[in-house]
Design an enzyme around this catalytic site. Structure first.
Site, PDB file in Angstrom:
ATOM      1  N   HIS A  65      -1.262  -7.189  -2.148  1.00 47.26           N
ATOM      2  CA  HIS A  65      -0.832  -5.790  -2.112  1.00 47.26           C
ATOM      3  C   HIS A  65      -1.714  -4.942  -3.027  1.00 47.26           C
ATOM      4  CE1 HIS A  65       2.020  -2.643  -1.151  1.00 47.26           C
ATOM      5  NE2 HIS A  65       2.205  -2.372  -2.435  1.00 47.26           N
ATOM      6  N   CYS A  80      -0.882  -1.306   3.213  1.00 48.06           N
ATOM      7  CA  CYS A  80      -1.175  -0.985   1.812  1.00 48.06           C
ATOM      8  C   CYS A  80      -2.654  -0.696   1.586  1.00 48.06           C
ATOM      9  CB  CYS A  80      -0.679  -2.100   0.886  1.00 48.06           C
ATOM     10  SG  CYS A  80      -1.526  -3.692   1.066  1.00 48.06           S
ATOM     11  N   HIS A 128       1.949   3.739  -3.041  1.00 48.52           N
ATOM     12  CA  HIS A 128       1.582   2.594  -2.212  1.00 48.52           C
ATOM     13  C   HIS A 128       2.372   2.604  -0.925  1.00 48.52           C
ATOM     14  CE1 HIS A 128       5.077  -0.195  -3.589  1.00 48.52           C
ATOM     15  NE2 HIS A 128       5.351   1.029  -3.988  1.00 48.52           N
TER      16      HIS A 128
END
Length: 384
Positions: free
Chosen positions: A323, A269, A335
């Site tokens: 994240h 990520c 993402h």
């Protein structure tokens, strides 16, 4: 009364001084110094061990922070218990060179010296690194974002100061395609020398006839179409461009999530955010929990105020950041989760995810502030 108060104050000062002088070095003291000067082991080194034998304290290990060594020695000098501080300062002065360039399109960096250890990040061909230590065939290096890990020696070329200065003064090109190839002659029907990925930097020159002649850091010569590269000097001068950042991420849609990945062949990520921002000449911190510390913060409940290119941060209910994503528009973000894909922070959207949403960080207007540096202002890429 005044005389009594003066006596009490002087006594307290004397007692305080005596206590300070009587402070002994122990594991608690050593650990506290490590936390003070190297609170994040990803960007600082405090690998030390405290041993007590027959009342004598011995502290051994390595660090990259001279202030930490000096403070420990100062405490030791006042200690009533014998203490031997034997901590080596990195970079190791016996190394053949203190700089390195990755010679592969991307190289794996691991938490410890060995292929069996966790992949933590990657470095891209021709991007500079500082060499800190060596263990057999492995080198402990620091990447331009400050991240410290181990890379196998066969993936890098070691440079001394003279070599590094020559590299900085060379005509360099950066790959701007998501991925491409170098051929052994200026003809795409020729044999492949190597693949290359977005962000690879190679010394070279214009060859003519629509081709650029390039050299990998280990000396392999190849040719690539002019449309796939830019002169590094010119590329580094680009202005902030949220469209470019988002478009780079979108070109990776469907790419497999790769833990530790920061190349266009596979990203995690924060690797996606780093890669996308690097295409715009901006170096972010490595991990999501680091990236979230920098930039202008916007409350996630105000997500409708987010702008294209803002970074979104998600995590646990307790607030731990795990994240990150790049905001696009209308609540949508891109993402890497399983693969690179698009979801939404809008609860009314069909692509809404329930992962706790903790922060929006704006990089635009905050480049070259702490934790966010442009390639053009990074002294490893260009002399300052």
């Amino acid at each position: 009364m005044k005389t009594l108060l003066t006596y009490v104050c002087i006594s307290l000062l004397l007692i305080s001084g005596a206590c300070a002088k009587a402070q002994n070095v122990d594991e608690t003291v050593v650990n506290s110094i490590g936390k003070k000067y190297c609170p994040d082991k990803r960007i600082g080194i405090w690998d030390v061990e405290t041993q007590i034998t027959d009342g004598k304290v011995t502290v051994t290990g390595v660090t990259d922070n001279i202030n930490a060594i000096n403070e420990l020695k100062a405490i030791s000098a006042k200690s009533s218990t014998p203490c031997d501080v034997n901590i080596s300062l990195l970079p190791d002065g016996t190394l053949p060179g203190k700089w390195a360039l990755t010679i592969l399109p991307y190289a794996h960096h691991r938490v410890s010296p060995g292929h069996e250890y966790e992949l933590t990040t990657q470095s891209l061909m021709g991007n500079p690194m500082k060499v800190l230590a060596k263990d057999d065939d492995w080198y402990r290096v620091q990447t331009p974002d400050g991240y410290i890990a181990w890379v196998i020696g066969s993936s890098i070329k070691i440079l001394d100061d003279k070599d590094f200065n020559e590299w900085q003064n060379s005509e360099r090109y950066i790959v701007t395609d998501i991925y491409s190839y170098l051929y052994d002659s200026p003809n795409e029907n020729a044999d492949i020398v190597t693949d290359v990925v977005l962000g690879n930097i190679l010394v070279g020159k214009d060859f003519g006839n629509g081709y650029t002649e390039l050299y990998t850091p280990d000396g392999r010569k190849g040719y690539i179409g002019n449309q796939s590269v830019s002169k590094l000097d010119n590329w580094a001068q680009q202005e902030f461009n949220s469209d470019k950042i988002v478009n780079t991420a979108k070109r990776l849609l469907g790419t497999t999530y790769t833990w530790g990945g920061t190349s266009t062949k596979g990203v995690d990520c924060s690797g996606l955010t780093k890669t996308s921002y690097f295409s715009n000449g901006i170096i972010l911190q490595r991990d999501a929990s680091q990236q979230v510390l920098y930039g202008k913060k916007i409350n996630p409940k105000d997500w409708k105020q987010a702008k294209k290119g803002d970074l979104l941060y998600f995590g646990t209910k307790s607030g731990k950041i795990t994240h990150t994503a790049i905001y696009m528009s209308d609540g949508n973000y891109i993402h890497a989760s399983g693969r690179v894909k698009i979801n939404s922070v809008d609860p009314n959207s069909k692509t809404y995810l329930t992962t706790p949403f903790h922060s929006i960080n704006r990089i635009e207007g905050n480049v070259d502030t702490k934790g966010i540096i442009s390639v053009k202002n990074h002294p490893w890429y260009f002399k300052k």
